[in-house]
Design a protein around this motif. Structure first.
Motif, PDB file in Angstrom:
ATOM      1  N   VAL A 266       0.834  -1.203   0.000  1.00 36.57           N
ATOM      2  CA  VAL A 266       0.000   0.000   0.000  1.00 36.57           C
ATOM      3  C   VAL A 266       0.866   1.249   0.000  1.00 36.57           C
ATOM      4  CG1 VAL A 266      -1.651   1.339   1.365  1.00 36.57           C
ATOM      5  CG2 VAL A 266      -2.019  -1.115   1.015  1.00 36.57           C
ATOM      6  N   LEU A 267       1.887   1.273   0.832  1.00 33.26           N
ATOM      7  CA  LEU A 267       2.754   2.452   0.865  1.00 33.26           C
ATOM      8  C   LEU A 267       3.452   2.661  -0.476  1.00 33.26           C
ATOM      9  CD1 LEU A 267       3.896   4.749   2.599  1.00 33.26           C
ATOM     10  CD2 LEU A 267       5.827   3.255   3.099  1.00 33.26           C
ATOM     11  N   LEU A 268       4.006   1.605  -1.042  1.00 34.53           N
ATOM     12  CA  LEU A 268       4.684   1.743  -2.332  1.00 34.53           C
ATOM     13  C   LEU A 268       3.710   2.198  -3.411  1.00 34.53           C
ATOM     14  CD1 LEU A 268       6.989  -1.420  -2.318  1.00 34.53           C
ATOM     15  CD2 LEU A 268       7.654   0.955  -1.892  1.00 34.53           C
ATOM     16  N   ALA A 269       2.480   1.709  -3.388  1.00 30.62           N
ATOM     17  CA  ALA A 269       1.492   2.119  -4.385  1.00 30.62           C
ATOM     18  C   ALA A 269       1.294   3.618  -4.386  1.00 30.62           C
ATOM     19  CB  ALA A 269       0.162   1.411  -4.122  1.00 30.62           C
ATOM     20  N   HIS A 270       1.275   4.227  -3.211  1.00 29.98           N
ATOM     21  CA  HIS A 270       1.036   5.667  -3.129  1.00 29.98           C
ATOM     22  C   HIS A 270       2.253   6.471  -3.585  1.00 29.98           C
ATOM     23  CE1 HIS A 270      -3.013   5.878  -1.250  1.00 29.98           C
ATOM     24  NE2 HIS A 270      -2.735   4.585  -1.101  1.00 29.98           N
ATOM     25  N   LEU A 271       3.432   5.972  -3.353  1.00 33.21           N
ATOM     26  CA  LEU A 271       4.619   6.633  -3.908  1.00 33.21           C
ATOM     27  C   LEU A 271       4.600   6.557  -5.430  1.00 33.21           C
ATOM     28  CD1 LEU A 271       7.317   5.320  -1.411  1.00 33.21           C
ATOM     29  CD2 LEU A 271       6.370   7.632  -1.510  1.00 33.21           C
ATOM     30  N   TRP A 272       4.218   5.404  -5.966  1.00 35.17           N
ATOM     31  CA  TRP A 272       4.182   5.250  -7.424  1.00 35.17           C
ATOM     32  C   TRP A 272       3.057   6.076  -8.041  1.00 35.17           C
ATOM     33  CZ3 TRP A 272       4.954  -0.576  -6.256  1.00 35.17           C
ATOM     34  CH2 TRP A 272       6.319  -0.853  -6.127  1.00 35.17           C
ATOM     35  N   MET A 273       1.892   6.144  -7.390  1.00 32.01           N
ATOM     36  CA  MET A 273       0.823   6.994  -7.913  1.00 32.01           C
ATOM     37  C   MET A 273       1.235   8.463  -7.917  1.00 32.01           C
ATOM     38  SD  MET A 273      -2.890   5.472  -6.696  1.00 32.01           S
ATOM     39  CE  MET A 273      -2.437   5.033  -5.016  1.00 32.01           C
ATOM     40  N   ALA A 274       1.924   8.897  -6.870  1.00 34.71           N
ATOM     41  CA  ALA A 274       2.413  10.274  -6.837  1.00 34.71           C
ATOM     42  C   ALA A 274       3.348  10.548  -7.995  1.00 34.71           C
ATOM     43  CB  ALA A 274       3.117  10.542  -5.506  1.00 34.71           C
ATOM     44  N   CYS A 275       4.117   9.537  -8.382  1.00 34.70           N
ATOM     45  CA  CYS A 275       5.023   9.691  -9.520  1.00 34.70           C
ATOM     46  C   CYS A 275       4.237   9.915 -10.811  1.00 34.70           C
ATOM     47  CB  CYS A 275       5.924   8.471  -9.626  1.00 34.70           C
ATOM     48  SG  CYS A 275       7.258   8.644 -10.809  1.00 34.70           S
ATOM     49  N   PHE A 276       3.158   9.166 -11.012  1.00 35.30           N
ATOM     50  CA  PHE A 276       2.354   9.333 -12.223  1.00 35.30           C
ATOM     51  C   PHE A 276       1.680  10.704 -12.276  1.00 35.30           C
ATOM     52  CE2 PHE A 276       2.727   4.717 -12.462  1.00 35.30           C
ATOM     53  CZ  PHE A 276       2.881   4.533 -13.830  1.00 35.30           C
ATOM     54  N   ALA A 277       1.327  11.258 -11.106  1.00 38.68           N
ATOM     55  CA  ALA A 277       0.602  12.530 -11.074  1.00 38.68           C
ATOM     56  C   ALA A 277       1.512  13.746 -11.036  1.00 38.68           C
ATOM     57  CB  ALA A 277      -0.319  12.547  -9.854  1.00 38.68           C
ATOM     58  N   ARG A 278       2.808  13.544 -10.902  1.00 40.10           N
ATOM     59  CA  ARG A 278       3.703  14.652 -10.565  1.00 40.10           C
ATOM     60  C   ARG A 278       3.711  15.778 -11.589  1.00 40.10           C
ATOM     61  NH1 ARG A 278       6.658  10.924 -13.182  1.00 40.10           N
ATOM     62  NH2 ARG A 278       8.388  11.583 -14.511  1.00 40.10           N
ATOM     63  N   ALA A 371      -5.429  12.682  -3.386  1.00 41.28           N
ATOM     64  CA  ALA A 371      -5.366  14.101  -3.751  1.00 41.28           C
ATOM     65  C   ALA A 371      -4.468  14.349  -4.952  1.00 41.28           C
ATOM     66  CB  ALA A 371      -4.876  14.913  -2.552  1.00 41.28           C
ATOM     67  N   GLU A 372      -3.440  13.508  -5.138  1.00 42.48           N
ATOM     68  CA  GLU A 372      -2.544  13.717  -6.270  1.00 42.48           C
ATOM     69  C   GLU A 372      -3.307  13.779  -7.589  1.00 42.48           C
ATOM     70  OE1 GLU A 372       0.083  11.560  -3.249  1.00 42.48           O
ATOM     71  OE2 GLU A 372      -2.026  11.649  -3.821  1.00 42.48           O
ATOM     72  N   PHE A 373      -4.308  12.923  -7.737  1.00 39.94           N
ATOM     73  CA  PHE A 373      -5.140  12.945  -8.936  1.00 39.94           C
ATOM     74  C   PHE A 373      -6.346  13.871  -8.781  1.00 39.94           C
ATOM     75  CE2 PHE A 373      -3.369   8.491  -9.636  1.00 39.94           C
ATOM     76  CZ  PHE A 373      -2.517   8.894 -10.658  1.00 39.94           C
ATOM     77  N   GLU A 374      -7.003  13.818  -7.636  1.00 41.12           N
ATOM     78  CA  GLU A 374      -8.260  14.542  -7.455  1.00 41.12           C
ATOM     79  C   GLU A 374      -8.115  16.054  -7.580  1.00 41.12           C
ATOM     80  OE1 GLU A 374     -11.766  12.952  -6.256  1.00 41.12           O
ATOM     81  OE2 GLU A 374     -10.620  12.131  -7.924  1.00 41.12           O
ATOM     82  N   THR A 375      -6.952  16.591  -7.252  1.00 41.53           N
ATOM     83  CA  THR A 375      -6.765  18.043  -7.306  1.00 41.53           C
ATOM     84  C   THR A 375      -6.380  18.546  -8.697  1.00 41.53           C
ATOM     85  OG1 THR A 375      -4.478  17.748  -6.541  1.00 41.53           O
ATOM     86  CG2 THR A 375      -6.156  18.232  -4.867  1.00 41.53           C
ATOM     87  N   ILE A 376      -6.293  17.664  -9.672  1.00 40.55           N
ATOM     88  CA  ILE A 376      -6.010  18.090 -11.053  1.00 40.55           C
ATOM     89  C   ILE A 376      -7.324  18.580 -11.661  1.00 40.55           C
ATOM     90  CG2 ILE A 376      -5.140  17.402 -13.311  1.00 40.55           C
ATOM     91  CD1 ILE A 376      -3.566  15.164 -11.888  1.00 40.55           C
ATOM     92  N   ALA A 377      -7.444  19.890 -11.846  1.00 41.42           N
ATOM     93  CA  ALA A 377      -8.719  20.473 -12.289  1.00 41.42           C
ATOM     94  C   ALA A 377      -9.094  20.061 -13.701  1.00 41.42           C
ATOM     95  CB  ALA A 377      -8.636  21.996 -12.175  1.00 41.42           C
ATOM     96  N   ASP A 378      -8.107  19.906 -14.556  1.00 47.18           N
ATOM     97  CA  ASP A 378      -8.349  19.505 -15.947  1.00 47.18           C
ATOM     98  C   ASP A 378      -8.658  18.009 -15.958  1.00 47.18           C
ATOM     99  OD1 ASP A 378      -8.163  18.675 -18.596  1.00 47.18           O
ATOM    100  OD2 ASP A 378      -6.512  20.028 -19.081  1.00 47.18           O
ATOM    101  N   THR A 379      -9.949  17.664 -16.083  1.00 46.71           N
ATOM    102  CA  THR A 379     -10.323  16.251 -15.970  1.00 46.71           C
ATOM    103  C   THR A 379      -9.771  15.419 -17.122  1.00 46.71           C
ATOM    104  OG1 THR A 379     -12.442  16.705 -17.056  1.00 46.71           O
ATOM    105  CG2 THR A 379     -12.394  16.746 -14.632  1.00 46.71           C
ATOM    106  N   GLY A 380      -9.586  16.017 -18.285  1.00 45.82           N
ATOM    107  CA  GLY A 380      -8.979  15.271 -19.386  1.00 45.82           C
ATOM    108  C   GLY A 380      -7.562  14.873 -19.064  1.00 45.82           C
ATOM    109  N   ARG A 381      -6.808  15.820 -18.511  1.00 47.71           N
ATOM    110  CA  ARG A 381      -5.428  15.513 -18.130  1.00 47.71           C
ATOM    111  C   ARG A 381      -5.396  14.503 -16.994  1.00 47.71           C
ATOM    112  NH1 ARG A 381      -0.850  19.925 -16.123  1.00 47.71           N
ATOM    113  NH2 ARG A 381       0.954  18.573 -16.471  1.00 47.71           N
ATOM    114  N   ARG A 382      -6.299  14.688 -16.034  1.00 49.05           N
ATOM    115  CA  ARG A 382      -6.348  13.753 -14.903  1.00 49.05           C
ATOM    116  C   ARG A 382      -6.629  12.340 -15.395  1.00 49.05           C
ATOM    117  NH1 ARG A 382     -11.346  14.232 -11.109  1.00 49.05           N
ATOM    118  NH2 ARG A 382     -10.739  16.423 -11.137  1.00 49.05           N
TER     119      ARG A 382
END
Length: 419
Positions: A266-278, A371-382
């Motif tokens: 679970v912890l590694l998943a969140h680090l990797w998701m943050a990488c995709f959203a960076r 939040a890394e994904f949810e705070t991206i206002a442009d839904t197409g980009r998200r």
């Protein structure tokens, strides 16, 4: 004197009146007339208050009788405050200094009073802001190795371990939430699911992906049937607070016995998701690239430190019912012991990858998002970034037996990003 009135949720105005006679708060804060209270809870379940005075500060956390993320239509037991208290005591003893100091537990009011971590920042927010946390990977790697090993039959006296297993089996409500919201709902048309507009085709594809659903079922079986050690149970980057030099783990109400690889994955998943959203949180490509490199390095360091510390504990603290020293070291077969260690670490790594892949799906297609994904206002980009993360998560879950090292996973992240 402890308050004996029936449970009632706190608010900023009532907290000083209701807790103002508690010595556990009076000693560090002084008279309640000088307290300043603010509610800071941004999680899915609880109320969280910071109580400050000129003398000091504390955190008060109170369970609500429903899931805050949904509302009163989803009632929940207040017992989770008890399980969080019991878990934090054990986790803190197994890796001293890595969880907040506990000051008070009131079971009637389902509240905990604990150390206010300052100037610590929630790791998720810090990473999104581009802050450097150079010791994060090291600290969480050590925490994971120490708490998971020392809470298991490799280390604990069998009577203690079995008594704890019986105790935490009572946290059945939150275990059930994990079993459904993590392992089942994202892979079917569940009423609580939600996703970014534009991900409809991806959600449909997941529901018809037999190999992925088999992986999800296999990981659910591991979670539900492998009572290997005491888990934090929800160890994501929102459950960790840090500075450049210190790291603390919070929010352990989902604690239960399960497989070691769950907390790690679970912890590694969140680090990797943050990488995709960076790329959405950094103003230019060089800054995003540096942030991505730090996140990938942090994930690699976490596993490397975990494996090294787990090996040290294996060689020095393997005194539980599974110890096996009588089968190996006591017979002069240290190589056999090292082979058994390698097998255990391989199992944890394989499980961690599977759990990580499932966690990524549930955070994009299920109820509780990040939040890394949810705070991206442009839904197409998200949606475009989430598609890449989903493809990577599928690869982890389905091909977990083929990814032998953290470096191989880093390559898979870069491949999913098209780098």
């Amino acid at each position: 004197m402890l308050e004996r009135i029936p449970y009632r949720p706190l608010d900023c105005a009532s907290l000083p009146q209701r807790l103002g006679d508690r010595p556990e708060l009076l000693a560090p804060l002084g008279p309640a007339t000088g307290w300043r209270v603010r509610e800071v809870g941004d999680g899915n379940l609880n109320l969280v208050f910071i109580v400050e005075s000129d003398a000091g500060s504390l955190v008060v956390k109170q369970a609500l009788p429903y899931a805050r993320v949904v509302g009163e239509s989803w009632p929940m037991s207040l017992d989770r405050a008890f399980f969080e208290h019991e878990a934090l005591k054990r986790l803190g003893a197994r890796d001293p200094g890595r969880v907040p100091d506990l000051k008070l537990f009131d079971p009637t009011q389902a509240l905990l009073v604990m150390e206010h971590l300052t100037p610590h920042t929630v790791v998720r927010r810090a990473l999104m802001a581009g802050e450097e946390l150079p010791r994060l990977g090291e600290h969480v790697g050590l925490y994971l190795a120490r708490t998971l090993f020392r809470g298991s039959d490799w280390s604990l006296p069998t009577a203690v371990r079995k008594a704890d297993l019986a105790l935490f089996a009572g946290n059945v409500e939150l275990a059930g939430i994990t079993e459904e919201l993590v392992f089942s709902d994202p892979f079917k048309d569940a009423p609580l699911n939600r996703h970014t507009p534009g991900l409809e085709a991806a959600a449909l594809a997941v529901r018809s992906d037999r190999a992925l659903k088999i992986a999800a079922q296999e990981m659910k079986a591991r979670f539900a049937t492998c009572a290997e050690t005491l888990l934090h149970g929800d160890l994501h980057t929102g459950s960790v607070m840090a500075t450049a030099d210190d790291t603390r783990v919070i929010d352990a109400e989902f604690a239960l016995y399960g497989p070691m690889g769950f907390d790690v994955g679970v912890l590694l998943a969140h680090l990797w998701m943050a990488c995709f959203a960076r790329s959405a949180h950094h103003g230019d490509a060089p800054s995003a690239d540096r942030a991505g490199a730090r996140l990938l390095a942090c994930a690699e360091t976490c596993w490397q430190v975990f494996a090294a510390e787990f090996a040290r504990l294996w060689r020095t603290e393997r005194t539980g019912i599974l110890g096996g020293c009588d089968l190996f070291e006591d017979q002069g077969d240290s190589e056999g012991s090292e082979a058994a260690l390698a097998g255990q670490l391989a199992t944890v790594w394989r499980d961690a990858l599977g759990f990580a892949g499932i966690e990524i799906h549930r955070r994009i297609l299920g109820l509780a998002h990040v939040a890394e994904f949810e705070t991206i206002a442009d839904t197409g980009r998200r949606a475009a970034l989430e598609r890449r993360a989903l493809a990577f998560g599928r690869h982890l879950a389905v091909n977990r037996h083929a990814l032998d090292t953290p470096a191989a996973v880093t390559c898979a992240v870069l491949a999913a990003e098209g780098v």
